[in-house]
Design an enzyme around this catalytic site. Sequence first.
Site, PDB file in Angstrom:
ATOM      1  N   SER A  24       0.817  -1.225   0.000  1.00 44.06           N
ATOM      2  CA  SER A  24       0.000   0.000   0.000  1.00 44.06           C
ATOM      3  C   SER A  24       0.848   1.270   0.000  1.00 44.06           C
ATOM      4  CB  SER A  24      -0.909   0.002   1.232  1.00 44.06           C
ATOM      5  OG  SER A  24      -1.557   1.260   1.326  1.00 44.06           O
ATOM      6  N   SER A  26      -0.507   4.068   0.990  1.00 41.57           N
ATOM      7  CA  SER A  26      -1.109   4.950   1.999  1.00 41.57           C
ATOM      8  C   SER A  26      -0.168   5.339   3.146  1.00 41.57           C
ATOM      9  CB  SER A  26      -2.391   4.323   2.551  1.00 41.57           C
ATOM     10  OG  SER A  26      -3.360   4.316   1.544  1.00 41.57           O
ATOM     11  N   LYS A  75     -13.987  -3.155   2.047  1.00 40.28           N
ATOM     12  CA  LYS A  75     -14.700  -1.871   1.986  1.00 40.28           C
ATOM     13  C   LYS A  75     -16.215  -1.984   2.215  1.00 40.28           C
ATOM     14  CE  LYS A  75     -11.488   0.614  -1.024  1.00 40.28           C
ATOM     15  NZ  LYS A  75     -11.327   1.439  -2.229  1.00 40.28           N
ATOM     16  N   ALA A 136     -18.341  -2.351 -13.127  1.00 43.72           N
ATOM     17  CA  ALA A 136     -19.501  -2.303 -12.234  1.00 43.72           C
ATOM     18  C   ALA A 136     -19.119  -2.824 -10.853  1.00 43.72           C
ATOM     19  CB  ALA A 136     -20.642  -3.129 -12.822  1.00 43.72           C
ATOM     20  N   GLY A 137     -17.835  -2.713 -10.512  1.00 39.58           N
ATOM     21  CA  GLY A 137     -17.357  -3.170  -9.206  1.00 39.58           C
ATOM     22  C   GLY A 137     -17.393  -2.040  -8.190  1.00 39.58           C
ATOM     23  N   GLY A 138     -16.557  -2.169  -7.147  1.00 36.42           N
ATOM     24  CA  GLY A 138     -16.564  -1.203  -6.053  1.00 36.42           C
ATOM     25  C   GLY A 138     -16.290   0.223  -6.511  1.00 36.42           C
TER      26      GLY A 138
END
Length: 292
Positions: A24, A26, A75, A136-138
Site C-alpha cells: 500500500s 497509503s 470496503k 460495475a465493481g466497487g
Amino acid sequence: MDCIDLIKGSSRIFGIIGHPVSHSFSPVLQNSIESLCQKNSVYVAFPVEEGQVKTAIKGGFALGIQGFNVTVPFKVEVMDCLCEIDPFAKQIGAVNTLKRMSQGFKGYNTDILGMEKSLTIQGISLKGKRVAVLGAGGAAHAAVILAASRGAKKLQIVNRTIKKAENLLEHVKNYYNINGESISYTEFLKGEKPDILIQTTSCGMGKTAETPLEAPSFFNGIEAVLDIIYTPWETRFLADAKKAGCIAINGFDMLLFQGIASYEIWNDVLLSKEQCLILRNNLTEYYQGISR
Ligand code: NAP
C-alpha cells in the site's frame, strides 16, 4: 526530522486495514501529509486476515486507534462494524475511511472525493455531460454516484458481466432520477460517444498491456478520459485516449486526494491549495520513481 523526533507517547495512531496491505502507498502518503501538517500522528499498515475484520475493528477501538483507511477486500464488509455511516458512503455502498467517535468508528467514502478532485483540477465538470463508466465493481459505484449526484445528463454503465451493470444502474436510480443505461462493450462501441469516460475496471492494472476497449479510434472526439488505475503510470487505455487528443488522467490524483480527504476528516482541517500542490509534486515524483 527522524521518526524518533516525531513519534511520542502522545502520538495518535492511524492505519490501513486490508489483505494484502504491504504494497500500500497509503503509509507513505499519510506520513508525508503528517510531516507537512504536524498534527502529532503516525500511520501504519495493519494486515488483516479475511474473516477477522470485526475483531480488528473492535481491537483497534480498544487500543485507541484514531482512524483507519480500509482497502480491498473489506470496503463493504466493514460497514457492519461501524456506529455511524456518512450518507454519501451509504449511497455508494462502501467505505474507505473510519473516524473514531465516542461509541465506535464512523465510516466515510473518500474515493468519491478523490475521483471528483482528479477531474476538477483538470477543469472537468460532470454537470450536463454524457458520462460513461466502464466496470460495475466497487470503484464503479463511486463513479456512478459521482456522475448522478453532480448532474450528468446521461449515464452509461458498461460491463463484461451485464447483470452487475444492471444491478448498479438500479442501485443508483434508488437515489437519483437519471437517464441511464447498462450495456455491453459491443453495444457501447456502436452507440453515441460519451463526453467523459471513466475507466474503473482492473483491466490494464500491473504490467499488462490489456485494455477493456480494443478500439483506439473510439476515443476520437471524447473530451476527457479518467483511468483510475495508477500502476502503470500510463495504461494502454490511457495512451490510446491521449493519442486521440482526449484529456487523459490516470488514477494517481484520485489516490492522492482520497488520502488528503481522509486526513482532513480525521483532523478536522482543510489543507491549503499550496499544501496540496507540495504533496502532489513530491509524491508524484516519488511514485513515478517506484512504479517504473
Ligand atoms: P472490483 O470490485 O473487483 O471490480 C472489477 C471490475 O473490473 C468489474 O467490473 C470487472 O468486470 C472488471 N474487469 C476485470 N477484468 C476485466 C477485463 N479483463 N475486461 C473487462 N472488465 C474487467 O474492483 P474495484 O475495487 O472496483 O477496483 C477496480 C480498479 O480500480 C483496480 O485496478 C483498483 O486498483 C483501482 N482503484 C483505484 C483507486 C484510486 O484511488 N485510483 C481507488 C479504488 C480502486 P466483471 O464484473 O465482468 O467481472
